[in-house]
Enzyme design. Structure first.
Site, PDB file in Angstrom:
ATOM      1  N   ASP A  45       0.597  -1.388   0.057  1.00 21.18           N
ATOM      2  CA  ASP A  45      -0.701   0.331  -0.244  1.00 21.18           C
ATOM      3  C   ASP A  45       1.374   1.232   0.108  1.00 21.18           C
ATOM      4  O   ASP A  45       0.129   2.603   0.250  1.00 21.18           O
ATOM      5  CB  ASP A  45      -0.990   0.176   1.361  1.00 21.18           C
ATOM      6  CG  ASP A  45      -0.775   0.303   2.339  1.00 21.18           C
ATOM      7  OD1 ASP A  45       1.478  -0.609   2.365  1.00 21.18           O
ATOM      8  OD2 ASP A  45      -1.019  -0.060   3.732  1.00 21.18           O
ATOM      9  N   SER A  46       2.192   1.611   0.088  1.00 26.07           N
ATOM     10  CA  SER A  46       2.657   2.253  -0.237  1.00 26.07           C
ATOM     11  C   SER A  46       2.937   2.822  -1.430  1.00 26.07           C
ATOM     12  O   SER A  46       3.496   3.888  -1.630  1.00 26.07           O
ATOM     13  CB  SER A  46       5.025   1.921  -0.361  1.00 26.07           C
ATOM     14  OG  SER A  46       4.451   0.605  -0.860  1.00 26.07           O
ATOM     15  N   ASP A  84      -1.453  -6.124  -0.092  1.00 28.17           N
ATOM     16  CA  ASP A  84      -1.315  -4.902   1.350  1.00 28.17           C
ATOM     17  C   ASP A  84      -3.451  -5.244   1.244  1.00 28.17           C
ATOM     18  O   ASP A  84      -3.559  -4.768   0.473  1.00 28.17           O
ATOM     19  CB  ASP A  84      -0.508  -4.260   0.795  1.00 28.17           C
ATOM     20  CG  ASP A  84       0.339  -4.216   1.681  1.00 28.17           C
ATOM     21  OD1 ASP A  84       0.658  -4.914   3.003  1.00 28.17           O
ATOM     22  OD2 ASP A  84       1.221  -3.442   2.173  1.00 28.17           O
ATOM     23  N   LYS A 112      -1.108  -9.432   2.842  1.00 27.85           N
ATOM     24  CA  LYS A 112      -0.318  -9.151   4.120  1.00 27.85           C
ATOM     25  C   LYS A 112      -0.834  -7.263   5.098  1.00 27.85           C
ATOM     26  O   LYS A 112      -1.575  -7.134   4.585  1.00 27.85           O
ATOM     27  CB  LYS A 112       1.173  -8.425   3.753  1.00 27.85           C
ATOM     28  CG  LYS A 112       1.691  -8.039   4.924  1.00 27.85           C
ATOM     29  CD  LYS A 112       3.274  -7.375   4.467  1.00 27.85           C
ATOM     30  CE  LYS A 112       3.063  -5.735   3.296  1.00 27.85           C
ATOM     31  NZ  LYS A 112       2.555  -4.963   4.170  1.00 27.85           N
ATOM     32  N   GLU A 114      -1.261  -5.044   8.879  1.00 25.26           N
ATOM     33  CA  GLU A 114      -0.233  -4.861   9.347  1.00 25.26           C
ATOM     34  C   GLU A 114      -1.208  -4.836  10.486  1.00 25.26           C
ATOM     35  O   GLU A 114      -2.312  -4.959  11.357  1.00 25.26           O
ATOM     36  CB  GLU A 114      -0.043  -3.181   9.924  1.00 25.26           C
ATOM     37  CG  GLU A 114       0.322  -2.678   7.819  1.00 25.26           C
ATOM     38  CD  GLU A 114       0.294  -0.796   7.978  1.00 25.26           C
ATOM     39  OE1 GLU A 114       0.111  -0.827   9.082  1.00 25.26           O
ATOM     40  OE2 GLU A 114       1.229  -0.823   7.291  1.00 25.26           O
ATOM     41  N   GLU A 181       9.065  -3.749  10.618  1.00 27.21           N
ATOM     42  CA  GLU A 181       9.280  -2.649   9.939  1.00 27.21           C
ATOM     43  C   GLU A 181      10.251  -1.463  11.570  1.00 27.21           C
ATOM     44  O   GLU A 181       9.257  -1.889  12.126  1.00 27.21           O
ATOM     45  CB  GLU A 181       8.558  -2.353   9.151  1.00 27.21           C
ATOM     46  CG  GLU A 181       8.321  -0.452   8.431  1.00 27.21           C
ATOM     47  CD  GLU A 181       7.543   0.650   7.308  1.00 27.21           C
ATOM     48  OE1 GLU A 181       7.134  -0.606   7.003  1.00 27.21           O
ATOM     49  OE2 GLU A 181       8.097   1.682   7.382  1.00 27.21           O
TER      50      GLU A 181
HETATM   51  O1  KIV Z   1       3.637  -1.075   1.877  1.00 21.09           O
HETATM   52  C1  KIV Z   1       5.032  -1.816   1.319  1.00 21.09           C
HETATM   53  O2  KIV Z   1       5.526  -1.258   0.857  1.00 21.09           O
HETATM   54  C2  KIV Z   1       5.518  -1.955   2.300  1.00 21.09           C
HETATM   55  C3  KIV Z   1       6.568  -2.157   3.347  1.00 21.09           C
HETATM   56  C4  KIV Z   1       7.094  -1.065   3.719  1.00 21.09           C
HETATM   57  C5  KIV Z   1       6.961  -3.336   4.148  1.00 21.09           C
HETATM   58  O3  KIV Z   1       4.568  -2.427   3.334  1.00 21.09           O
END
Ligand code: KIV
Length: 255
Positions: A45-46, A84, A112, A114, A181
């Site tokens: 989600d970056s 994500d 994934k 958080e 992280e």
């Molecule tokens: O969204 C992302 O790119 C991430 C990385 C920082 C691991 O979660």
């Protein structure tokens, strides 16, 4: 590289083989990472910050994630594709399962999210639905607004204890890997030794079982972000500007 599965990512730790993971948000980058043999591609989600121009990751929607997971999946990489779950998309158990299924339908091979013990029921339901799950502990970018910044985790005793308990809970509930992280390197090392599933660190020191970076940070595509945990290996933004400038001059010498 044969097709990578979550079981293979776990097996890499068992063999003592380090895991190189990177993010991709589109077809060409997914293809390049696959060609290089990167086993783990995260459609992170970056995306919000490095592609869509938002100030933090809380702005990404399920629709955004599905769109970019589809683009990555079209490259048909042998790398494992993890998507994500975006901010607020896994607030409740039914929502978590529905949205994890949406990412799988888009082409992700796992998801994934958080958090630790606070999302354990969501994790239980996602894995019960047959969807591989990667955890994410330490600095949680989806909480950046409430936390007021990106802070290193694990220095305080309470944070250290919480990280260990969260890592144990994620493993017991079926996570096949955990991203760490901005966790202090000694704590990241301790977690990596403690748990049987791989830790994949970002800004968490050298002793994780693998490392992950946001690919545009590695390539120097975003010079307006300065990050302590990554020194770009290429000045892609500068090189692209130079090529575009040269081309522009060729098209219009007086411009
Ligand atoms: O969204 C992302 O790119 C991430 C990385 C920082 C691991 O979660």
């Amino acid at each position: 590289m044969p097709k990578v599965t979550p079981a293979e990512i776990r097996a890499m730790k068992a063999r003592g083989q380090k895991i190189a993971a990177l993010t991709a948000y589109d077809f060409p980058m997914a293809r390049l990472l696959d060609q290089v043999g990167i086993p783990f591609i995260l459609v992170g989600d970056s995306l919000a910050m490095v592609v869509l121009g938002f100030p933090d990751t809380t702005h990404v929607t399920m629709g955004d994630m599905e769109h970019h997971v589809r683009a990555v999946a079209r490259a048909k990489p042998n790398s494992l594709i993890i998507g994500d779950l975006p901010f607020r998309s896994y607030e409740t158990v039914p929502k978590a399962v529905e949205n994890a299924r949406r990412l799988i339908t888009a082409g992700a091979e796992g998801v994934k999210a958080e958090g630790g013990r606070e999302i354990i029921e969501q994790l239980r339901a996602i894995t019960a639905a047959g969807i591989p799950f990667c955890g994410h502990l330490g600095m949680l970018p989806q909480h950046v607004i409430e936390e007021g910044g990106y802070r290193i985790k694990g220095k305080k005793e309470s944070e250290y204890q919480a990280l260990l308990a969260d890592a144990d809970a994620l493993v017991e509930t079926g996570a096949f890997a955990i991203v760490l992280e901005l966790v202090t390197p000694p704590v990241a090392r301790e977690i990596s030794k403690r748990i049987p599933v791989p830790t994949i660190g970002i800004g968490a020191g050298p002793d994780c079982d693998g490392q992950i970076l946001v690919t545009p940070d590695l390539l120097g595509m975003l010079p307006w972000f300065s990050l302590k945990h990554v020194r770009p290996k290429l000045n892609a933004a500068e090189q692209m500007r130079a090529v575009i400038q040269e081309w522009k001059k060729a098209v219009c010498p007086t411009c």
